[in-house]
Design a protein around this motif. Structure first.
Motif, PDB file in Angstrom:
ATOM      1  N   UNK A  93      33.150  17.178  -4.891  1.00 25.83           N
ATOM      2  CA  UNK A  93      33.629  18.289  -4.068  1.00 25.83           C
ATOM      3  C   UNK A  93      34.022  19.472  -4.934  1.00 25.83           C
ATOM      4  N   UNK A  94      34.032  20.634  -4.282  1.00 27.86           N
ATOM      5  CA  UNK A  94      34.454  21.875  -4.920  1.00 27.86           C
ATOM      6  C   UNK A  94      35.965  21.972  -4.768  1.00 27.86           C
ATOM      7  N   UNK A  95      36.659  21.741  -5.859  1.00 26.32           N
ATOM      8  CA  UNK A  95      38.117  21.685  -5.820  1.00 26.32           C
ATOM      9  C   UNK A  95      38.730  23.025  -5.429  1.00 26.32           C
ATOM     10  N   UNK A  96      38.084  24.124  -5.838  1.00 22.98           N
ATOM     11  CA  UNK A  96      38.611  25.442  -5.503  1.00 22.98           C
ATOM     12  C   UNK A  96      38.481  25.741  -4.020  1.00 22.98           C
ATOM     13  N   UNK A  97      37.435  25.218  -3.394  1.00 24.22           N
ATOM     14  CA  UNK A  97      37.220  25.491  -1.972  1.00 24.22           C
ATOM     15  C   UNK A  97      38.040  24.579  -1.072  1.00 24.22           C
ATOM     16  N   UNK A  98      38.178  23.290  -1.433  1.00 26.99           N
ATOM     17  CA  UNK A  98      38.731  22.327  -0.477  1.00 26.99           C
ATOM     18  C   UNK A  98      39.735  21.364  -1.094  1.00 26.99           C
ATOM     19  N   UNK A  99      40.046  21.504  -2.374  1.00 16.03           N
ATOM     20  CA  UNK A  99      40.879  20.541  -3.085  1.00 16.03           C
ATOM     21  C   UNK A  99      42.160  20.119  -2.386  1.00 16.03           C
ATOM     22  N   UNK A 100      42.983  21.063  -1.881  1.00 15.38           N
ATOM     23  CA  UNK A 100      44.252  20.653  -1.268  1.00 15.38           C
ATOM     24  C   UNK A 100      44.102  19.757  -0.038  1.00 15.38           C
ATOM     25  N   UNK A 101      42.929  19.725   0.570  1.00 13.68           N
ATOM     26  CA  UNK A 101      42.721  18.853   1.734  1.00 13.68           C
ATOM     27  C   UNK A 101      42.313  17.439   1.332  1.00 13.68           C
ATOM     28  N   UNK A 102      42.018  17.223   0.053  1.00 14.61           N
ATOM     29  CA  UNK A 102      41.539  15.917  -0.405  1.00 14.61           C
ATOM     30  C   UNK A 102      42.699  14.981  -0.740  1.00 14.61           C
ATOM     31  N   UNK A 103      43.585  14.845   0.218  1.00 17.83           N
ATOM     32  CA  UNK A 103      44.712  13.927   0.080  1.00 17.83           C
ATOM     33  C   UNK A 103      44.342  12.600   0.734  1.00 17.83           C
ATOM     34  N   UNK A 104      44.464  11.522  -0.034  1.00 16.49           N
ATOM     35  CA  UNK A 104      44.020  10.211   0.445  1.00 16.49           C
ATOM     36  C   UNK A 104      45.131   9.427   1.140  1.00 16.49           C
ATOM     37  N   UNK A 105      46.182  10.137   1.552  1.00 13.04           N
ATOM     38  CA  UNK A 105      47.182   9.554   2.436  1.00 13.04           C
ATOM     39  C   UNK A 105      48.098   8.539   1.789  1.00 13.04           C
ATOM     40  N   UNK A 106      48.894   7.886   2.633  1.00 16.37           N
ATOM     41  CA  UNK A 106      49.816   6.830   2.214  1.00 16.37           C
ATOM     42  C   UNK A 106      49.188   5.485   2.565  1.00 16.37           C
ATOM     43  N   UNK A 107      48.777   4.758   1.541  1.00 14.82           N
ATOM     44  CA  UNK A 107      48.117   3.471   1.735  1.00 14.82           C
ATOM     45  C   UNK A 107      48.717   2.459   0.758  1.00 14.82           C
ATOM     46  N   UNK A 108      48.392   1.180   0.947  1.00 15.36           N
ATOM     47  CA  UNK A 108      48.744   0.179  -0.043  1.00 15.36           C
ATOM     48  C   UNK A 108      50.177  -0.295   0.033  1.00 15.36           C
ATOM     49  N   UNK A 109      50.821  -0.405  -1.124  1.00 14.92           N
ATOM     50  CA  UNK A 109      52.136  -1.013  -1.237  1.00 14.92           C
ATOM     51  C   UNK A 109      53.170  -0.319  -0.350  1.00 14.92           C
ATOM     52  N   UNK A 110      53.810  -1.101   0.514  1.00 10.27           N
ATOM     53  CA  UNK A 110      54.849  -0.570   1.381  1.00 10.27           C
ATOM     54  C   UNK A 110      54.356   0.124   2.626  1.00 10.27           C
ATOM     55  N   UNK A 111      53.038   0.171   2.825  1.00 12.73           N
ATOM     56  CA  UNK A 111      52.462   0.859   3.987  1.00 12.73           C
ATOM     57  C   UNK A 111      51.791  -0.153   4.916  1.00 12.73           C
ATOM     58  N   UNK A 112      51.685   0.156   6.204  1.00 10.25           N
ATOM     59  CA  UNK A 112      51.123  -0.811   7.160  1.00 10.25           C
ATOM     60  C   UNK A 112      49.599  -0.807   7.219  1.00 10.25           C
TER      61      UNK A 112
END
Length: 360
Positions: free
Chosen positions: A214-233
């Motif tokens: 992906x183009x980090x300058x165009x869309x980088x801030x939206x590439x958040x992979x959320x809260x997953x894994x340890x301590x999450x449902x």
């Protein structure tokens, strides 16, 4: 007419490769001919005291959980632990224009002719040529060699839009959910489809993070992979969450998303019973999550990715909290992610000095 085919720039100084891992990175030996010119950002998940071995000759920096906590402080809570979603920390600390991210169980695939596939080169080609989200071209990507816009394609739309995301595919082990894995345990993807296409505006897709550019300058801030894994449902929905958010924002801002080539060879099937424990809530929730994204609209005042993402977080909290309280926590983490992104990537000036992880 489509742009004439020209040599693909390597973008050696403009692209970082981000790899999440819990193990030694022996798989890089197979990728050495293609990856060695680039800088790697390795995000170590799990026990930070474990030493991860990287083959000699690669330029890399490695971050473990201690580094993430040191750099982000209290905001480190938005970065998942014991889940490959931690890779998005690498997106945040990168200073390059482009990102390619790959999993450590993905190897070099081959074309039907037997030639090794340079996945990175194809992603670069996808990202440097326009997308066509407003009108479907039946020869798929008109900017690929041997293709063009077909008869009847509006000339007013042939300029296309900037491409923000290049979503690659996989041979061998398919990216299936746990129920499909259980009923098709021996199924392997052997179909090599020589095609790249733009995903139309208004259409969502299940984004897979194991072979993604992906183009980090165009869309980088939206590439958040959320809260997953340890301590999450929930787990194994990190890349899909990022894909749904990214696609809605790309549609709003007039950016393109491509899928298809390149292929990688996905070598290892994960345990479907373990996957089911991670996924089962998501399998129910997605029946409400997806209609939410399909009907979400962003106001015209949202002119940047950050503004779009903050607005999306508000709508997630307002509309998905009735599905589960987890979405209140996730919406708060989305806001924290943007705050942390902006701290490490201040706009309109030189990026703030960052204490790096172990650099080699």
């Amino acid at each position: 007419m489509a742009t004439p085919v020209s040599p693909i720039p390597l973008l050696k100084d403009e692209l970082d490769i981000v790899i999440p891992t819990i193990r030694n990175l022996d798989f890089l030996e197979m990728w050495r001919p293609f990856f060695q010119p680039y800088h790697l950002i390795i995000v170590q998940d799990g026990d930070p005291s474990k030493v991860i071995k990287v083959p000699e000759g690669f330029d890399y920096e490695l971050y473990n959980r201690n580094d993430i906590n040191r750099i982000l402080g209290p905001k480190a809570s938005c970065i998942s632990f014991k889940d490959s979603a931690c890779r998005c920390f690498g997106f945040m600390v990168s200073k390059k224009k482009y990102i390619y991210t790959i999993d450590d169980d993905c190897f070099v695939a081959k074309e039907p002719s037997g030639k090794d596939i340079n996945a990175l080169e194809q992603h670069i080609k996808n990202l440097l040529t326009p997308s066509t989200p407003f009108f479907f071209n039946t020869l798929y990507d008109p900017y690929q060699a041997g293709a063009d816009f077909v008869r009847g394609y509006p000339f007013s739309l042939r300029e296309g839009v900037p491409t923000a995301v290049s979503h690659g595919l996989w041979l061998n082990i398919p990216d299936y959910d746990a129920p499909t894995q259980l009923v098709k345990p021996r199924e392997r993807n052997t179909r090599y489809v020589d095609a790249v296409m733009t995903i139309p505006k208004g259409t969502l897709f299940p984004m897979c993070g194991m072979n993604l550019g992906f183009n980090r300058e165009l869309i980088g801030p939206a590439m958040y992979f959320g809260l997953m894994g340890d301590g999450q449902p929930i787990g194994r929905y990190d890349d899909m969450w990022a894909g749904w958010c990214t696609k809605v924002i790309c549609d709003h801002l007039g950016l393109g998303v491509k899928t298809g080539l390149p292929y990688i060879w996905h070598s290892k099937a994960s345990n479907p019973f373990v996957n089911l424990k991670k996924e089962y809530k998501g399998i129910y929730w997605q029946e409400e999550i997806i209609p939410f994204f399909q009907t979400t609209t962003l106001p015209k005042e949202c002119t940047t990715v950050q503004k779009c993402y903050i607005e999306l977080a508000k709508q997630v909290k307002a509309k998905l909290s009735k599905v589960d309280e987890y979405f209140v926590k996730l919406a708060d983490a989305m806001v924290t992610w943007i705050e942390a992104w902006d701290e490490l990537n201040p706009s309109g000036g030189k990026a703030a000095e960052l204490a790096n992880g172990a650099s080699k």
